[in-house]
Design a protein around this motif. Sequence first.
Motif, short mmCIF file in Angstrom:
data_model
loop_
_atom_site.label_atom_id
_atom_site.label_comp_id
_atom_site.label_asym_id
_atom_site.label_seq_id
_atom_site.Cartn_x
_atom_site.Cartn_y
_atom_site.Cartn_z
N THR A 68 11.45 8.03 59.68
CA THR A 68 11.32 9.19 59.55
C THR A 68 11.33 9.80 57.98
OG1 THR A 68 13.36 10.36 59.73
CG2 THR A 68 12.22 9.67 61.87
N SER A 69 11.37 11.06 57.67
CA SER A 69 11.48 11.62 56.23
C SER A 69 13.04 11.46 55.85
CB SER A 69 10.78 12.77 56.35
OG SER A 69 11.51 13.80 57.38
N LEU A 91 7.35 10.99 57.37
CA LEU A 91 6.90 11.19 58.90
C LEU A 91 8.03 12.10 59.49
CD1 LEU A 91 5.10 10.64 61.14
CD2 LEU A 91 6.24 8.58 61.52
N ASP A 92 7.65 13.11 59.99
CA ASP A 92 8.72 14.09 60.56
C ASP A 92 9.02 13.85 62.02
OD1 ASP A 92 9.13 15.59 58.21
OD2 ASP A 92 7.79 16.98 58.59
N ILE A 93 10.17 13.98 62.41
CA ILE A 93 10.51 13.65 63.93
C ILE A 93 9.76 14.58 64.85
CG2 ILE A 93 12.48 15.41 64.00
CD1 ILE A 93 12.24 11.93 65.85
N ASP A 126 6.23 -0.05 61.90
CA ASP A 126 6.80 -0.01 60.57
C ASP A 126 6.35 1.35 60.03
OD1 ASP A 126 8.35 -0.29 58.02
OD2 ASP A 126 7.24 -2.08 57.55
N ALA A 127 6.04 2.34 61.03
CA ALA A 127 5.32 3.59 60.47
C ALA A 127 5.98 4.38 59.47
CB ALA A 127 4.81 4.42 61.75
N HIS A 128 5.08 4.75 58.45
CA HIS A 128 5.88 5.83 57.25
C HIS A 128 4.94 7.05 57.56
CE1 HIS A 128 7.78 2.19 55.98
NE2 HIS A 128 8.14 2.91 55.01
N THR A 129 3.69 6.85 58.40
CA THR A 129 2.61 8.00 58.43
C THR A 129 2.46 8.26 59.77
OG1 THR A 129 0.76 6.79 58.21
CG2 THR A 129 1.82 7.60 56.19
#
Length: 217
Positions: A9-10, A17-19, A157-160
């Motif tokens: 998340t951010s 990426l916001d929760i 490994d998501a960042h977006t």
Amino acid sequence: MRFDLHVHTSLSPCSDLDIADILAHARSRRLDGVCITDHDTMAVREQIEEGIQDDGLCVIFGMEYETPEGDFLLFGPFENLETGLPAPHLLDLVREQGGAAVAAHPFRKGRPTGEHLVRESLCRLVEGINGRNSDDENRRVQAWKKSFAVRECGGSDAHTIEELGRVVTRFNRPVRSRGDLVRALNAGHCSPEWNIRPQPAVAAAPVPPTFSPLPSF
């Protein structure tokens, strides 16, 4: 059940990426669960309650812990874990406290996982597919699987938001809590798979040359 075990998340300096976005899109990505694994922190617990959400999604807190010998996804009672521990000490501590540690992107260039940690059975779980790895970086895990009988899992490994759910871990037993997750991982009841494999870029068709007509005299 299908979990994305590796989501930032951010709260991680590398992610936007916001929760709220994770919760809004996870079920449409065919996910039964999401593990929030921010860098060296489990502060997401201040934003959302862990466990089964109203839509049935299971949210579990973990973290990605950085060491000079690689990064590790940690699941267990590690909310107050100090940073900066050397990898062998960290992995011993995880085992003593009944947690699970996964070697994250173990062959990624820059800071790969120290092979001796796997050879000496300090770490027996590895990320067999990481959604941000190259095909070669993912493929190299298979040598460890043959030599050291490691257990594999996977994560985006998501960042977006576009990356969320790209890679999942499939569990062959119900996982509805952090304890369930730790037990399933340590028992090897898991396997990685692509959920939304990125499409290769299609090269644009060459544009034929144009010629101006010769002037007539």
